[in-house]
Write a protein that holds these residues in place. Structure first.
Motif, PDB file in Angstrom:
ATOM      1  N   LEU A   1       0.652  -1.041  -0.104  1.00 27.65           N
ATOM      2  CA  LEU A   1       0.158  -0.014   0.017  1.00 27.65           C
ATOM      3  C   LEU A   1       0.576   1.265   0.114  1.00 27.65           C
ATOM      4  N   ASP A   2       2.101   1.076   0.179  1.00 26.23           N
ATOM      5  CA  ASP A   2       3.111   2.230   0.260  1.00 26.23           C
ATOM      6  C   ASP A   2       2.787   3.382  -0.923  1.00 26.23           C
ATOM      7  N   HIS A   3       2.544   3.098  -2.154  1.00 36.41           N
ATOM      8  CA  HIS A   3       2.317   3.709  -3.245  1.00 36.41           C
ATOM      9  C   HIS A   3       1.185   4.568  -3.288  1.00 36.41           C
ATOM     10  N   LEU A   4       0.359   4.170  -2.246  1.00 37.70           N
ATOM     11  CA  LEU A   4      -1.002   4.898  -2.446  1.00 37.70           C
ATOM     12  C   LEU A   4      -1.232   6.032  -1.265  1.00 37.70           C
ATOM     13  N   PHE A   5      -0.291   6.406  -0.724  1.00 38.16           N
ATOM     14  CA  PHE A   5      -0.250   7.315   0.328  1.00 38.16           C
ATOM     15  C   PHE A   5       0.935   8.515   0.089  1.00 38.16           C
ATOM     16  N   ASP A   6       0.237   9.783   0.390  1.00 38.15           N
ATOM     17  CA  ASP A   6       1.308  10.934  -0.027  1.00 38.15           C
ATOM     18  C   ASP A   6       2.251  11.180   0.991  1.00 38.15           C
ATOM     19  N   ASP A   7       1.809  10.983   2.413  1.00 38.15           N
ATOM     20  CA  ASP A   7       2.939  11.097   3.449  1.00 38.15           C
ATOM     21  C   ASP A   7       2.486  10.350   4.711  1.00 38.15           C
ATOM     22  N   VAL A   8       3.652   9.945   5.507  1.00 38.71           N
ATOM     23  CA  VAL A   8       3.286   9.250   6.688  1.00 38.71           C
ATOM     24  C   VAL A   8       3.565  10.152   7.974  1.00 38.71           C
ATOM     25  N   PHE A   9       2.423  10.658   8.610  1.00 41.92           N
ATOM     26  CA  PHE A   9       2.665  11.379   9.639  1.00 41.92           C
ATOM     27  C   PHE A   9       2.871  10.698  11.056  1.00 41.92           C
ATOM     28  N   HIS A  10       3.997  10.563  11.338  1.00 42.06           N
ATOM     29  CA  HIS A  10       4.278   9.522  12.469  1.00 42.06           C
ATOM     30  C   HIS A  10       4.622  10.529  13.811  1.00 42.06           C
ATOM     31  N   ILE A  11       4.896   9.281  14.844  1.00 44.41           N
ATOM     32  CA  ILE A  11       5.156  10.029  16.522  1.00 44.41           C
ATOM     33  C   ILE A  11       6.325  11.146  16.249  1.00 44.41           C
ATOM     34  N   GLU A  12       7.344  10.816  15.753  1.00 40.64           N
ATOM     35  CA  GLU A  12       8.458  11.902  15.655  1.00 40.64           C
ATOM     36  C   GLU A  12       7.967  13.181  14.914  1.00 40.64           C
ATOM     37  N   SER A  13       7.005  12.957  14.005  1.00 37.91           N
ATOM     38  CA  SER A  13       6.482  14.174  13.287  1.00 37.91           C
ATOM     39  C   SER A  13       5.659  15.264  14.287  1.00 37.91           C
ATOM     40  N   PHE A  14       5.191  14.840  15.210  1.00 36.68           N
ATOM     41  CA  PHE A  14       4.368  15.741  16.247  1.00 36.68           C
ATOM     42  C   PHE A  14       4.934  15.734  17.638  1.00 36.68           C
ATOM     43  N   GLY A  15       6.276  15.681  17.602  1.00 38.67           N
ATOM     44  CA  GLY A  15       7.064  15.531  18.995  1.00 38.67           C
ATOM     45  C   GLY A  15       6.729  14.545  20.109  1.00 38.67           C
ATOM     46  N   PHE A  16       6.415  13.230  19.855  1.00 38.39           N
ATOM     47  CA  PHE A  16       6.254  12.458  20.670  1.00 38.39           C
ATOM     48  C   PHE A  16       4.944  12.973  21.520  1.00 38.39           C
ATOM     49  N   ARG A  17       4.042  13.609  21.260  1.00 41.51           N
ATOM     50  CA  ARG A  17       2.860  14.005  21.694  1.00 41.51           C
ATOM     51  C   ARG A  17       1.830  13.086  20.926  1.00 41.51           C
ATOM     52  N   PRO A  18       1.333  11.848  21.663  1.00 35.35           N
ATOM     53  CA  PRO A  18       0.503  10.811  20.718  1.00 35.35           C
ATOM     54  C   PRO A  18      -0.934  11.387  20.611  1.00 35.35           C
ATOM     55  N   LYS A  19      -1.430  10.703  19.416  1.00 42.63           N
ATOM     56  CA  LYS A  19      -3.030  10.817  19.606  1.00 42.63           C
ATOM     57  C   LYS A  19      -3.514  10.000  20.913  1.00 42.63           C
ATOM     58  N   PRO A  20      -4.608  10.480  21.638  1.00 38.63           N
ATOM     59  CA  PRO A  20      -5.401  11.688  21.100  1.00 38.63           C
ATOM     60  C   PRO A  20      -5.149  13.231  21.680  1.00 38.63           C
ATOM     61  N   ASP A  21      -3.848  13.390  22.129  1.00 33.76           N
ATOM     62  CA  ASP A  21      -3.559  14.906  22.476  1.00 33.76           C
ATOM     63  C   ASP A  21      -3.723  15.734  21.295  1.00 33.76           C
ATOM     64  N   PRO A  22      -4.591  16.764  21.592  1.00 32.14           N
ATOM     65  CA  PRO A  22      -4.995  17.775  20.545  1.00 32.14           C
ATOM     66  C   PRO A  22      -3.701  18.220  19.783  1.00 32.14           C
ATOM     67  N   ALA A  23      -2.571  18.390  20.472  1.00 33.62           N
ATOM     68  CA  ALA A  23      -1.192  18.904  19.800  1.00 33.62           C
ATOM     69  C   ALA A  23      -1.143  17.899  18.508  1.00 33.62           C
ATOM     70  N   ALA A  24      -1.156  16.833  18.636  1.00 37.33           N
ATOM     71  CA  ALA A  24      -0.676  15.981  17.622  1.00 37.33           C
ATOM     72  C   ALA A  24      -1.487  16.305  16.272  1.00 37.33           C
ATOM     73  N   PHE A  25      -2.896  16.794  16.761  1.00 35.16           N
ATOM     74  CA  PHE A  25      -3.809  16.979  15.509  1.00 35.16           C
ATOM     75  C   PHE A  25      -3.704  18.372  15.037  1.00 35.16           C
ATOM     76  N   ASP A  26      -3.199  19.441  15.845  1.00 36.12           N
ATOM     77  CA  ASP A  26      -2.943  20.627  15.476  1.00 36.12           C
ATOM     78  C   ASP A  26      -1.533  20.510  14.443  1.00 36.12           C
ATOM     79  N   ALA A  27      -0.767  19.774  14.953  1.00 38.94           N
ATOM     80  CA  ALA A  27       0.356  19.522  14.016  1.00 38.94           C
ATOM     81  C   ALA A  27       0.267  18.852  12.830  1.00 38.94           C
ATOM     82  N   MET A  28      -0.632  18.039  12.619  1.00 38.33           N
ATOM     83  CA  MET A  28      -0.952  17.477  11.451  1.00 38.33           C
ATOM     84  C   MET A  28      -1.660  18.434  10.453  1.00 38.33           C
ATOM     85  N   LEU A  29      -2.579  19.220  11.049  1.00 34.99           N
ATOM     86  CA  LEU A  29      -3.203  20.284  10.351  1.00 34.99           C
ATOM     87  C   LEU A  29      -2.260  21.251   9.709  1.00 34.99           C
TER      88      LEU A  29
END
Length: 220
Positions: free
Chosen positions: A127-155
């Motif tokens: 499935l790797d070719h189907l996705f534009d990007d992987v937003f992973h735990i390091e991308s949002f500073g190890f503040r995991p879902k459901p922390d709203p900070a993770a969602f803010d970083a994604m947005l």
């Protein structure tokens, strides 16, 4: 009845137990390695280490976050535990591949796992070719879902319009902040039909048929 998703142009997916079935048992091996690590860090017997692991998950959204805050664990060392896991339990799903491929707009991964784990799993599933990007735990500073900070970083990172975004998750509580932002929420997995959470808009045991039957916006 097919879901009306004609307003969606960004498709946000959790990875583990969402893009492959929970019944594969793959997460059991992850949990077993995690428990062994907690035993080593804390000196606790296995049953107590497992209980602590689950308490940190409940309190912090991710066992790793609890280990970082209470035991000074290096997150890179922790995530490396899973980089050599056998992926034999995960099977290609031609129906899911076709269903994902028909989705108009961007497809993104939003996972509490790290980039290496996500890339290994996606490649193994084909499935790797189907996705534009992987937003992973390091991308949002190890503040995991459901922390709203993770969602803010994604947005912010992807310039998402919440009202045009659908988020697919196997964890009910991770959908709550997405709903608060205005995303369309879809709970996936064998427990989904029993959910009564008001912030869950759609529920499906199987991801592929849900996507295959959804009404989508026209692309031409």
């Amino acid at each position: 009845m097919s879901a009306d998703l004609v307003h969606i142009d960004t498709w946000l997916f959790d990875l583990d137990n969402t893009l492959y079935p929970a019944e594969s048992g793959f997460m059991s091996e992850i949990e077993a390695r995690m428990t062994s690590f907690v035993m080593r860090v804390t000196g606790l017997p296995r049953d107590e280490a497992f209980a602590l692991q689950k308490r940190y998950l409940a309190e912090h959204g991710l066992t790793l976050r609890g280990l970082m805050e209470h035991h000074g664990v290096d997150p890179l060392e922790f995530n490396a535990l899973f980089h050599d896991l056998s992926l034999d339990a995960l099977a290609h799903d031609a129906e899911l591949l076709a269903a994902l491929d028909r989705l108009p707009g961007r497809r993104l991964i939003f996972t509490n796992a790290d980039d290496i784990h996500a890339e290994r799993v996606l490649k193994h599933l084909g499935l790797d070719h189907l996705f534009d990007d992987v937003f992973h735990i390091e991308s949002f500073g190890f503040r995991p879902k459901p922390d709203p900070a993770a969602f803010d970083a994604m947005l912010e990172a992807h310039g998402l319009a919440p009202d045009a975004t659908a988020f697919f998750e196997d964890s009910e509580r991770n959908l709550a902040p997405a709903a608060a932002l205005g995303m369309t929420t879809v709970l996936v997995g064998p427990h989904a039909p029993a959910s009564s959470a008001p912030f869950v808009q759609h529920r499906t045991e199987k991801l592929a048929p849900f996507l295959a039957n959804a009404r989508l916006r026209e692309t031409r």
